[in-house]
Design an enzyme around this catalytic site. Structure first.
Site, PDB file in Angstrom:
ATOM      1  N   CYS A 423      26.001  45.302  32.501  1.00 40.97           N
ATOM      2  CA  CYS A 423      27.312  45.165  31.875  1.00 40.97           C
ATOM      3  C   CYS A 423      27.225  45.056  30.361  1.00 40.97           C
ATOM      4  O   CYS A 423      28.105  45.513  29.648  1.00 40.97           O
ATOM      5  CB  CYS A 423      28.084  44.010  32.476  1.00 40.97           C
ATOM      6  SG  CYS A 423      27.238  42.444  32.352  1.00 40.97           S
ATOM      7  N   HIS A 467      29.233  37.849  32.812  1.00 35.60           N
ATOM      8  CA  HIS A 467      29.727  39.208  32.620  1.00 35.60           C
ATOM      9  C   HIS A 467      30.184  39.349  31.172  1.00 35.60           C
ATOM     10  O   HIS A 467      30.525  38.362  30.533  1.00 35.60           O
ATOM     11  CB  HIS A 467      30.902  39.435  33.588  1.00 35.60           C
ATOM     12  CG  HIS A 467      31.339  40.867  33.675  1.00 35.60           C
ATOM     13  ND1 HIS A 467      30.472  41.902  33.899  1.00 35.60           N
ATOM     14  CD2 HIS A 467      32.581  41.430  33.599  1.00 35.60           C
ATOM     15  CE1 HIS A 467      31.136  43.037  33.926  1.00 35.60           C
ATOM     16  NE2 HIS A 467      32.431  42.778  33.748  1.00 35.60           N
ATOM     17  N   ASP A 483      37.479  46.723  30.892  1.00 37.31           N
ATOM     18  CA  ASP A 483      36.154  46.446  31.456  1.00 37.31           C
ATOM     19  C   ASP A 483      35.483  47.766  31.798  1.00 37.31           C
ATOM     20  O   ASP A 483      35.728  48.344  32.851  1.00 37.31           O
ATOM     21  CB  ASP A 483      36.280  45.556  32.693  1.00 37.31           C
ATOM     22  CG  ASP A 483      34.913  45.079  33.169  1.00 37.31           C
ATOM     23  OD1 ASP A 483      33.904  45.576  32.631  1.00 37.31           O
ATOM     24  OD2 ASP A 483      34.865  44.225  34.062  1.00 37.31           O
TER      25      ASP A 483
END
Lengths: 666, 307
Positions: A423, A467, A483
């Site tokens: 991520c 995250h 995202d």
């Protein structure tokens, strides 16, 4: 002449002090040895090895001395040891003050005190040192297991304290039982004090730097690979209890910090001005929840978007972070309300926007070229954002826990060469692209998702839920959450890490793996117990105490009320306990009772009968003073002696004795 | 106000004697922390500060548990005395300059370990309620009646953190015999100048005197000598076998009354040691010649109380 002088000097030197404290017996020495061991043992894993070895050597020496009834080492030798140990501690910790060097010194004093254990008074010192050491064990571990271990150790320590009293000589087992019994009697007092003693939020003064160990979790900078390191851990980051139904997983973006500064490799947090209230008043649909945060030694607090209130002792920064006034060093619980549909006013200072565009020169030329293409092609920032998302989808990027090492021009390498990343690669590349295209953007760090524990209903967010995502500034809409990971690995968001990463099971923390369902079941239960312990025992601070007391019907509890209640409850307990302790079951048999009736009747006549007399002597004395009753008195004494001392007196004898006494009225 | 103070004083320090048996109730028992208890309390305070400073919930727990233990110690120590019955026993007399022993009976329906008994001005002795009669020593200074000083009974059992104690004032007394003279001249019968020590039949006991180097070894009174600090006594032998000796104050050498009584005491003891019948004349008192320990004690009592 010289010899005589020397002799007299030696004699004077050897002369013992006039009043010598009572020396310790062998049993007492062993008990104190056991107490010291019980207190030192739990600390072994937390102190340096050399310290443990030093303490163990001291203990072994002492054990040898007790075993062989040897002489204790002279004082000067111990003094040398103390100095040497202090120097060693000072070198190890670069100083003598602070929590850890203090503890190290305590350990050393304990070991050396055992070597100069002479009198009962030294014994008391050992006991008190042991209590202190038991307390210091809680610096490192406050789990249920640690509490149970400390409890067991305390039983040994108090048994050692009991052994210091000259009394009957019980077996070690009886001694331990007695100690446990006394401690059990102390439990009600402990409970009352624990609940009602007015709690103060520590620390009372500045704590030394070493007071808090390294905490895992997010940090203020993000380098490639830093998040994938965090997610190797299944430690708990925080727990959440929702009031009402929990929101779906794709809404659970726990925002913590923004990463604004980029130097080509690292993204860094930059502090922004703070205020003590919210610049807006949120409205709309709300989510209420309570967060129990594990200490992470950082200031940021976690909340869903958009926070509708600030927890106590916290402030709100310009980039919408909730920051505690001091780093969170103990488990912290706070109430939150979030308004997921609410967006604060779309105003941002030009300076902040400029900062959100800043990029180092000369890195990632390919990405830069693509982004500049968007700038020319599209007119609005919203369209550029859309284009960037489409671009990322088209690249078909793989979400993986073990991305290849990308150092120089990492964004280019990720987007054009390897196309595999975690991520942080997604967020870093996306933010870079947006900034290059002239859209203000920033990386946001936090946690995403969480897992509900079906046992107690708490939502658990672990380190592997860490995250990062992106926020872009769109004129008129404000900061918009994007995202990029979600587009490439949508299952990461819907189903957590374990569903998103396939074929990499071996690299996931145990708990994040899919096929260990039974293990997770066990862990859920253990977790629920640990959470209950954390919430009700370890988390019992000033706030919790007030909440609990208001629930118990104490309106606006303050320290005065608490003290009053504390005093009265302790008083009641003490009274009840004293009455219980003094409840004397005098079990006298009939013969004794009748004999005492007889003695009382004699006493009424005010005779001169010393208390030490046996029945025969007494009868003779009494008969001499009451000649008219002499026969009856002798008869009574004779049957008393018979009933008391004969092998098997008959019931008729008892009846006759009773009849005699009933008739005896001088 | 004054009356109240008076009452308070009487409550705290009653002047009248206690009537046996004395039951130790909560009104009579005092409880205060010992030095160890003070140290314990200060340690707890430090531990509390530590717990607050580092927000140690379990630290609070441990500190409070130990504080509770302190309270338990108070009650348990108090309980070790409460309900105990004290009764004076049969006191053991002694000579002046030595010790007399006051006897106290301890009665309790459950075990009372680690009790300490002390007479005002005397040493501390250990006891527990299961040995029912304890003899408590006290240094005796002068002959006559020694009244029983205030008795302190105390305990720090079980934890040694607090001390509970109580006082007992019994209207008791114990006899102190005169100190026997370390050496005494041989007894000389009044008017019997002819029976000087040299002319006596060597088979008849006459009295004792300090050993001289010229004395025969078999004339040494070993038993009597054993009770002396140093030196030996030699037997002297009277002329007539079995004849009782009469010790008379008026014919006893010595400059003061106390000296004479000391010499008489020595004679009485020595005569008792060799089972020689003897009588005692003290002014108007006359105790006929006899032997045995009752007789000895009767004579010593007369000597102790002679004014």
């Amino acid at each position: 002449m010289f010899k005589r002088l020397l002799n007299s000097l030696l004699k004077r030197w050897r002369r013992k002090p006039a009043v010598q404290a009572p020396a310790l017996t062998l049993a007492q020495s062993w008990w104190l040895f056991a107490a010291a061991s019980a207190a030192l043992l739990p600390l072994v894993e937390h102190i340096p090895l050399w310290l443990s070895l030093t303490a163990a050597t001291g203990m072994a020496w002492r054990a040898w001395l007790i075993w062989r009834a040897g002489r204790l080492p002279p004082r000067w030798l111990l003094f040398v040891f103390v100095v040497a140990a202090c120097v060693a501690v000072a070198i190890q910790y670069r100083g003598l003050f602070g929590r850890n060097p203090g503890l190290a010194l305590l350990v050393i004093f304990m070991a050396l005190k055992l070597l100069e254990l002479r009198s009962v008074r030294d014994g008391i010192t050992v006991i008190l040192l042991a209590c202190f050491l038991l307390l210091s064990g809680f610096f490192f571990n406050q789990s249920i297991a640690a509490a149970l271990m400390a409890g067991a150790a305390l039983i040994v320590v108090i048994a050692a304290l009991l052994s210091l009293q000259a009394g009957p000589l019980p077996t070690p087992r009886q001694q331990l039982q007695h100690s446990a019994l006394l401690l059990a009697q102390a439990l009600p007092f402990m409970l009352v004090l624990f609940v009602l003693f007015p709690r103060v939020q520590g620390p009372l003064w500045g704590l030394p730097q070493d007071a808090f160990g390294a905490s895992s979790g997010l940090s203020e900078s993000m380098a490639p690979g830093s998040i994938s390191q965090v997610v190797q851990s299944d430690a708990i980051a925080f727990r959440v209890r929702f009031k009402g139904t929990p929101p779906p997983p794709q809404q659970l973006y726990w925002r913590a910090l923004t990463l604004n500064d980029y130097d080509g490799i690292n993204w860094r947090y930059r502090a922004t001005p703070e205020r003590t209230d919210l610049p807006y008043s949120a409205e709309g649909r709300s989510i209420e929840y309570e967060v129990t945060l594990e200490p992470h030694n950082q200031r940021w607090l976690f909340a869903l978007e958009t926070p509708g209130q600030l927890p106590p002792d916290s402030s709100f920064s310009s980039d919408q972070l909730i920051l505690a006034n001091t780093p969170v060093r103990t488990r912290l619980r706070y109430e939150m309300v979030s308004y997921p549909d609410f967006r604060p006013d779309a105003e941002e200072s030009p300076r902040r926007l400029r900062e959100a565009l800043r990029l180092p020169d000369g890195v990632n030329p390919r990405t830069r070229a693509v982004a500049e293409g968007w700038r020319q092609q599209y007119r609005s920032d919203a369209e550029i954002l859309q284009a960037a998302m489409t671009f990322f989808q088209q690249r078909i990027l793989a979400y993986t826990l073990s991305p290849p090492l990308m150092r120089d021009n990492a964004v280019d390498a990720f987007l054009f060469e390897h196309k595999r990343g975690f991520c942080e690669h997604f967020a870093s590349a996306f933010t870079f692209a947006l900034r290059a295209a002239g859209v203000p953007a920033r990386v946001v760090g936090g946690y995403q998702g969480g897992e509900i524990n079906p046992v107690d209903g708490y939502f658990t967010v672990r380190q592997f839920d860490a995250h990062v995502w992106v926020e872009a500034w769109i004129q008129g809409r404000g900061w918009v959450r994007v995202d990029p990971t979600a587009d490439s690995a949508p299952r990461r968001i819907d189903g957590g890490l374990r569903t998103a990463v396939t074929g990499e099971e071996a690299e996931l923390p145990l708990l994040a793996r899919e096929n260990y369902a039974w293990l997770r079941e066990v862990r859920y239960r253990l977790d629920a117990v640990a959470n209950a312990w954390n919430q009700s025992v370890l988390g019992f601070g000033p706030q919790r105490q007030r909440d609990m007391l208001s629930k118990l019907g104490m309106p606006e509890p303050d320290w005065k009320q608490m003290t009053a209640w504390l005093a009265s409850l302790c008083g009641v307990l003490l009274l009840g306990f004293t009455l219980f302790a003094l409840r004397q079951r005098v079990r006298t048999d009939e013969v004794t009772r009748l004999w005492q009736t007889f003695l009382r009747r004699l006493a009424r006549r005010k005779l001169d009968l010393p208390g030490w007399m046996g029945p025969d002597t007494l009868a003779n004395h009494a008969a001499a003073q009451l000649p008219q009753h002499a026969k009856a008195i002798r008869a009574i004494a004779a049957s008393y002696v018979a009933l008391r001392y004969e092998h098997s007196p008959s019931t008729e004898q008892l009846a006759a004795f009773k009849a005699h006494i009933d008739r005896f009225k001088p | 106000m004054k009356a109240l103070l008076q009452r308070l004083r009487q409550l705290l320090w009653p002047r009248h004697a206690d009537t046996p048996p004395l039951l130790l109730t909560q009104r009579r028992i005092y409880v205060l922390p010992t030095t160890a208890g003070m140290l314990y309390a200060s340690t707890l305070l430090l531990m509390l500060v530590g717990s607050i400073n580092y927000n140690l919930s379990l630290g609070y727990g441990l500190t409070f548990l130990l504080a509770g233990l302190g309270v338990v110690a108070i009650v348990q120590t108090f309980r070790n005395l409460a309900g105990l019955q004290l009764r004076p026993g049969r006191h053991a007399p002694g000579h002046a300059g030595e010790t007399v022993h006051f006897a106290v009976q301890l009665e309790a329906e459950r075990p009372r370990p680690a009790l300490r008994l002390q007479l005002a001005g005397g040493p501390v002795i250990d006891a527990n309620a299961s040995d029912s009669t304890r003899l408590i020593p006290l240094a005796a200074a002068r002959r006559g009646w020694q009244s029983m000083p205030r008795l302190t009974i105390s305990t720090t059992w079980p934890l040694g953190l607090v001390r509970a104690w109580s006082y007992a004032r019994f209207d008791e007394r114990c006899l102190v015999y005169p100190a026997p003279a370390p050496t005494a001249p041989p007894w000389v019968s009044p008017g019997g100048e002819g029976r000087s020590q040299q002319s006596g039949d060597p088979d008849d006991f006459f009295g004792l005197r300090p050993h001289r180097q010229t004395d025969l070894l078999q004339h040494v009174a070993w038993k009597a000598s054993a009770r002396l600090e140093d030196g030996l006594l030699s037997k002297q032998f009277a002329a007539e076998q079995g004849e009782a000796l009469w010790f008379d104050l008026t014919h006893t050498p010595g400059s003061t009354l106390e000296d004479k009584l000391a010499i008489l005491t020595r004679w009485v003891i020595d005569a008792h040691a060799v089972r020689q019948p003897y009588g005692l004349r003290l002014g108007g008192t006359r105790i006929g010649p006899a032997t045995g320990s009752d007789h000895l004690h009767a004579c010593l009592q007369a000597l102790a109380l002679y004014v």
